[in-house]
Motif scaffolding. Structure first.
Motif, PDB file in Angstrom:
ATOM      1  N   GLN A 293     -42.279  10.344 -39.758  1.00 33.53           N
ATOM      2  CA  GLN A 293     -43.186  10.083 -40.876  1.00 33.53           C
ATOM      3  C   GLN A 293     -43.590  11.375 -41.578  1.00 33.53           C
ATOM      4  O   GLN A 293     -44.026  11.381 -42.706  1.00 33.53           O
ATOM      5  N   GLN A 294     -43.465  12.509 -40.839  1.00 26.94           N
ATOM      6  CA  GLN A 294     -43.893  13.773 -41.425  1.00 26.94           C
ATOM      7  C   GLN A 294     -42.690  14.648 -41.696  1.00 26.94           C
ATOM      8  O   GLN A 294     -42.036  15.113 -40.762  1.00 26.94           O
ATOM      9  N   PRO A 295     -42.370  14.916 -42.953  1.00 28.42           N
ATOM     10  CA  PRO A 295     -41.252  15.802 -43.224  1.00 28.42           C
ATOM     11  C   PRO A 295     -41.540  17.210 -42.712  1.00 28.42           C
ATOM     12  O   PRO A 295     -42.706  17.566 -42.519  1.00 28.42           O
ATOM     13  N   PRO A 296     -40.501  18.031 -42.503  1.00 27.02           N
ATOM     14  CA  PRO A 296     -40.721  19.380 -41.994  1.00 27.02           C
ATOM     15  C   PRO A 296     -41.669  20.163 -42.897  1.00 27.02           C
ATOM     16  O   PRO A 296     -41.700  19.947 -44.096  1.00 27.02           O
ATOM     17  N   SER A 297     -42.408  21.113 -42.280  1.00 22.20           N
ATOM     18  CA  SER A 297     -43.380  21.880 -43.055  1.00 22.20           C
ATOM     19  C   SER A 297     -42.662  22.715 -44.114  1.00 22.20           C
ATOM     20  O   SER A 297     -41.516  23.094 -43.947  1.00 22.20           O
ATOM     21  N   PRO A 298     -43.349  23.057 -45.230  1.00 23.97           N
ATOM     22  CA  PRO A 298     -42.694  23.789 -46.312  1.00 23.97           C
ATOM     23  C   PRO A 298     -42.141  25.119 -45.797  1.00 23.97           C
ATOM     24  O   PRO A 298     -42.800  25.805 -45.027  1.00 23.97           O
ATOM     25  N   PRO A 299     -40.929  25.459 -46.224  1.00 27.87           N
ATOM     26  CA  PRO A 299     -40.286  26.623 -45.644  1.00 27.87           C
ATOM     27  C   PRO A 299     -40.708  27.953 -46.267  1.00 27.87           C
ATOM     28  O   PRO A 299     -40.154  28.974 -45.959  1.00 27.87           O
ATOM     29  N   SER A 300     -41.738  27.945 -47.144  1.00 24.61           N
ATOM     30  CA  SER A 300     -41.987  29.081 -48.024  1.00 24.61           C
ATOM     31  C   SER A 300     -42.233  30.417 -47.315  1.00 24.61           C
ATOM     32  O   SER A 300     -41.873  31.453 -47.824  1.00 24.61           O
ATOM     33  N   GLN A 301     -42.827  30.416 -46.099  1.00 27.75           N
ATOM     34  CA  GLN A 301     -43.145  31.700 -45.478  1.00 27.75           C
ATOM     35  C   GLN A 301     -41.920  32.399 -44.886  1.00 27.75           C
ATOM     36  O   GLN A 301     -41.975  33.580 -44.556  1.00 27.75           O
ATOM     37  N   LEU A 302     -40.842  31.696 -44.731  1.00 21.52           N
ATOM     38  CA  LEU A 302     -39.675  32.282 -44.072  1.00 21.52           C
ATOM     39  C   LEU A 302     -38.743  32.936 -45.094  1.00 21.52           C
ATOM     40  O   LEU A 302     -38.686  32.500 -46.239  1.00 21.52           O
ATOM     41  N   PRO A 303     -37.994  33.977 -44.667  1.00 20.95           N
ATOM     42  CA  PRO A 303     -37.093  34.641 -45.632  1.00 20.95           C
ATOM     43  C   PRO A 303     -35.929  33.748 -46.028  1.00 20.95           C
ATOM     44  O   PRO A 303     -35.406  32.993 -45.197  1.00 20.95           O
ATOM     45  N   LEU A 304     -35.543  33.813 -47.296  1.00 17.29           N
ATOM     46  CA  LEU A 304     -34.369  33.069 -47.771  1.00 17.29           C
ATOM     47  C   LEU A 304     -33.128  33.868 -47.396  1.00 17.29           C
ATOM     48  O   LEU A 304     -33.034  35.060 -47.687  1.00 17.29           O
ATOM     49  N   ARG A 305     -32.185  33.212 -46.702  1.00 19.18           N
ATOM     50  CA  ARG A 305     -30.985  33.920 -46.238  1.00 19.18           C
ATOM     51  C   ARG A 305     -29.747  33.194 -46.761  1.00 19.18           C
ATOM     52  O   ARG A 305     -29.747  31.956 -46.830  1.00 19.18           O
ATOM     53  N   THR A 306     -28.721  33.942 -47.129  1.00 17.16           N
ATOM     54  CA  THR A 306     -27.463  33.295 -47.523  1.00 17.16           C
ATOM     55  C   THR A 306     -26.901  32.610 -46.285  1.00 17.16           C
ATOM     56  O   THR A 306     -26.842  33.221 -45.215  1.00 17.16           O
ATOM     57  N   MET A 307     -26.487  31.364 -46.451  1.00 16.92           N
ATOM     58  CA  MET A 307     -26.027  30.651 -45.260  1.00 16.92           C
ATOM     59  C   MET A 307     -24.735  31.281 -44.730  1.00 16.92           C
ATOM     60  O   MET A 307     -23.766  31.417 -45.474  1.00 16.92           O
ATOM     61  N   PRO A 308     -24.727  31.691 -43.447  1.00 20.78           N
ATOM     62  CA  PRO A 308     -23.505  32.291 -42.916  1.00 20.78           C
ATOM     63  C   PRO A 308     -22.434  31.241 -42.624  1.00 20.78           C
ATOM     64  O   PRO A 308     -22.694  30.043 -42.680  1.00 20.78           O
ATOM     65  N   GLY A 309     -21.225  31.726 -42.282  1.00 21.20           N
ATOM     66  CA  GLY A 309     -20.138  30.831 -41.912  1.00 21.20           C
ATOM     67  C   GLY A 309     -19.201  30.593 -43.068  1.00 21.20           C
ATOM     68  O   GLY A 309     -19.499  30.962 -44.214  1.00 21.20           O
ATOM     69  N   SER A 310     -18.052  30.003 -42.762  1.00 25.90           N
ATOM     70  CA  SER A 310     -17.098  29.693 -43.842  1.00 25.90           C
ATOM     71  C   SER A 310     -16.179  28.559 -43.395  1.00 25.90           C
ATOM     72  O   SER A 310     -16.126  28.218 -42.216  1.00 25.90           O
ATOM     73  N   TYR A 311     -15.447  28.023 -44.368  1.00 30.40           N
ATOM     74  CA  TYR A 311     -14.499  26.944 -44.052  1.00 30.40           C
ATOM     75  C   TYR A 311     -13.080  27.479 -43.897  1.00 30.40           C
ATOM     76  O   TYR A 311     -12.185  26.742 -43.515  1.00 30.40           O
ATOM     77  N   GLY A 312     -12.881  28.761 -44.195  1.00 28.98           N
ATOM     78  CA  GLY A 312     -11.556  29.369 -44.059  1.00 28.98           C
ATOM     79  C   GLY A 312     -10.591  28.879 -45.136  1.00 28.98           C
ATOM     80  O   GLY A 312     -10.981  28.195 -46.079  1.00 28.98           O
ATOM     81  N   TRP A 313      -9.320  29.227 -44.953  1.00 29.88           N
ATOM     82  CA  TRP A 313      -8.290  28.807 -45.900  1.00 29.88           C
ATOM     83  C   TRP A 313      -8.077  27.301 -45.807  1.00 29.88           C
ATOM     84  O   TRP A 313      -8.195  26.743 -44.723  1.00 29.88           O
ATOM     85  N   PRO A 314      -7.714  26.662 -46.947  1.00 26.14           N
ATOM     86  CA  PRO A 314      -7.421  25.226 -46.867  1.00 26.14           C
ATOM     87  C   PRO A 314      -6.348  24.976 -45.799  1.00 26.14           C
ATOM     88  O   PRO A 314      -5.465  25.810 -45.609  1.00 26.14           O
ATOM     89  N   VAL A 315      -6.397  23.880 -45.143  1.00 25.01           N
ATOM     90  CA  VAL A 315      -5.497  23.437 -44.072  1.00 25.01           C
ATOM     91  C   VAL A 315      -5.622  24.327 -42.828  1.00 25.01           C
ATOM     92  O   VAL A 315      -5.901  23.843 -41.731  1.00 25.01           O
ATOM     93  N   VAL A 316      -5.463  25.664 -42.994  1.00 30.43           N
ATOM     94  CA  VAL A 316      -5.460  26.565 -41.836  1.00 30.43           C
ATOM     95  C   VAL A 316      -6.851  26.624 -41.182  1.00 30.43           C
ATOM     96  O   VAL A 316      -6.982  26.527 -39.957  1.00 30.43           O
ATOM     97  N   GLY A 317      -7.897  26.769 -42.017  1.00 25.71           N
ATOM     98  CA  GLY A 317      -9.273  26.861 -41.492  1.00 25.71           C
ATOM     99  C   GLY A 317      -9.648  25.625 -40.685  1.00 25.71           C
ATOM    100  O   GLY A 317     -10.019  25.727 -39.505  1.00 25.71           O
TER     101      GLY A 317
END
Ligand code: HEM
Length: 487
Positions: free
Chosen positions: A17-41
């Motif tokens: 019933q309660q959505p997660p608290s607002p994320p404003s105090q935390l640093p914004l980070r570029t999401m790590p990880g990747s999908y790699g090359w098509p088919v190969v990844g």
């Protein structure tokens, strides 16, 4: 896993019933990880997931590499020649980021029960059953309410059916142990679960059909396996054969169609009250009612209990830390003074309930949960905020989420008393096996398991019944080696 702050739960309880608290105090980070090359990844990630690493190591190593519990990666299946399945996901591996999966304003649950891959609707007689529907689809509310209503009605016979089927189950085990010195219990337990669920949930007594009583549960096993094998590490066929033959194409429903039809006919002829209810009170067609009832019975209930109960019995029967004595004394203390075993008395068994919760935390029966971003939004882990794009598929791997060191003390330890007392019951806010917190309320407007409470009650009743029957039981998650009858 990402670095942990002191082991106290996040300050705001996260409930459905309660959505997660607002994320404003935390640093914004570029999401790590990747999908790699098509088919190969995707192929390389698939081989890691099924073969070189296994699901647990797959997620752990990537979380360590990226120093983040939120990252992009691929997840199987990939069907190079069949179907169009997108393996790209955003993995969410901590309690806080996982809780976004319960916020129905943020995510869409359409057709994502086991990922981007949805088995053919022919497995369900061509009906798109409720579990594949998003809450914005009007039919979801009808089907979910129908499921909750049949559960409510079944509570009148639930206990009696459970205990009488357990009686048959333990009778089989005892005679096997006497004859052979050990009893493999998975199949007898599945037979017990099947006939208990048919009688209690569907009001259909399997004894009217010897064929269904003998083979109905085997049909469910085949039906379930054909649907989930492409997404599951099986481990019984040596690699690379498993990759080549089990993970390269979706299986056709035709392989189980004849026997599945027999189950449909059995429900059609015997689940009279349920079928009337579905049609008259929830506006479903007869076929929709039959298919949804069979799905809840076979996939949700039979499938869920078939994974959960053997693990629970194995955990208790394999314990030699004195846990059995403690449970036995609690059960007999509560039931001894003339108060029989029932829903009320089992609720008073704090240790029994805590063992059930801890088993669900330690080994969540449904390990993966998926949901798609309705729009761009920001998702927060304990230590950072990340941008998620509209349409991206979030994938939570519960076995790691439930070992989040920010929330659970000594998360890799099985602690039977973890959920006892006031501090213990606080932790129920973060127990997520049911696709929502254990303190949440399943409803037509969310996607939490309709049987959230019935499942934990049933497991507690099974333990209590066991220790009223026996002084001790010795075994593991596949077989029982000895039972000592209650004196
Ligand atoms: C150990 C047993 C069970 C486990 C582990 C389990 C687990 C789950 C999980 C994880 C989901 C959410 C799936 C998702 O959308 O990602 C779910 C949904 C559901 N479960 Fe259970 N379940 C169990 C037993 C039952 C039983 C006995 C019923 C009987 C009524 C039931 C009815 C449902 C229904 C109707 C949904 C769909 C909810 C919706 O679409 O809003 N489950 N279950």
């Amino acid at each position: 896993m990402a670095a942990a702050s002191p082991r106290s739960p996040p300050s705001t309880p996260l409930t459905s019933q309660q959505p997660p608290s607002p994320p404003s105090q935390l640093p914004l980070r570029t999401m790590p990880g990747s999908y790699g090359w098509p088919v190969v990844g995707p192929l390389s990630d698939r081989l890691d997931y099924f073969w070189f690493q296994g699901p647990d190591k797959f997620f752990r190593t990537r979380a360590e590499k990226y120093k983040s519990t939120v990252f992009r990666t691929n997840i199987p299946p990939t069907f190079p020649f069949f179907g169009d399945v997108n393996p790209n996901i955003v993995a969410v591996l901590d309690v806080k980021s996982f809780s976004h999966l319960f916020d129905m304003d943020l995510v869409d649950k359409r057709d994502v029960l086991i990922g981007d891959f949805r088995p053919s609707l022919e497995f369900y007689g061509g009906v798109r059953v409720g579990v594949y529907l998003d809450t914005t689809e009007p039919k979801h509310a009808k089907i979910k309410s129908f499921a909750m209503e049949i559960l409510k009605r079944s509570s009148k016979v639930w206990l009696q059916e459970l205990r009488s089927n357990l009686n048959t189950f333990w009778g089989t085990i005892e005679s096997e142990v006497t004859k052979n010195g050990a009893a493999s219990y998975i199949f007898p337990l599945q037979r017990c679960i099947f006939s208990f669920l048919c009688a209690s949930l569907a009001g259909a007594d399997v004894s009217v059909s010897p064929d269904i009583a003998e083979n109905g549960w085997k049909t469910f096993n085949t039906w379930l396996a054909l649907q989930v094998i492409p997404t599951t590490k099986v481990g019984i066929v040596p690699q690379p054969l498993e990759e080549i033959f089990l993970h390269t194409w979706p299986y056709p429903s035709l392989l189980v169609a004849g026997n599945y039809k027999k189950l449909c006919n059995f429900i059609d002829e015997n689940a009279v009250d349920c079928l009337r209810l579905g049609q008259e009170e929830f506006g479903l067609t007869r076929d929709e009612t039959i298919q949804n009832l069979l799905f809840v019975l076979g996939f949700n209930a039979y499938g869920g209990f078939s994974v959960f109960l053997p693990y629970l019995i194995g955990k208790i029967s394999g314990d030699n830390s004195g846990l059995q004595e403690r449970i036995r004394s609690e059960v007999r203390k509560v039931c001894g003074s003339g108060s029989d075993l029932n829903f009320k008395t089992v609720n008073e068994m704090e240790l029994v309930k805590s063992v059930v919760y801890e088993t669900l935390r330690f080994n969540p029966p449904v390990p993966l949960q998926f949901a798609r971003a309705r729009d761009d939004f920001q998702i927060s882990s304990h230590d950072a905020v990340f941008e998620v794009k509209k349409g991206e598929l979030l994938c939570g791997y519960q076995p790691l989420v439930m070992r989040d060191a920010n929330v659970f003390d000594e998360p890799e330890e099985f602690k039977p008393d973890r959920f006892v007392g006031e501090t213990g019951s606080e932790l129920l806010n973060y127990l997520y096996w049911s696709n929502g917190p254990q303190t949440g309320t399943p409803s037509a407007s969310n996607k939490q398991c309709a049987a959230k409470d019935m499942v934990t009650l049933t497991a507690s009743l099974l333990i209590a019944d066991l220790f009223l029957r026996y002084d001790s039981v010795t075994g593991d998650s596949g077989s029982i080696k000895a039972v000592v009858k209650a004196k």
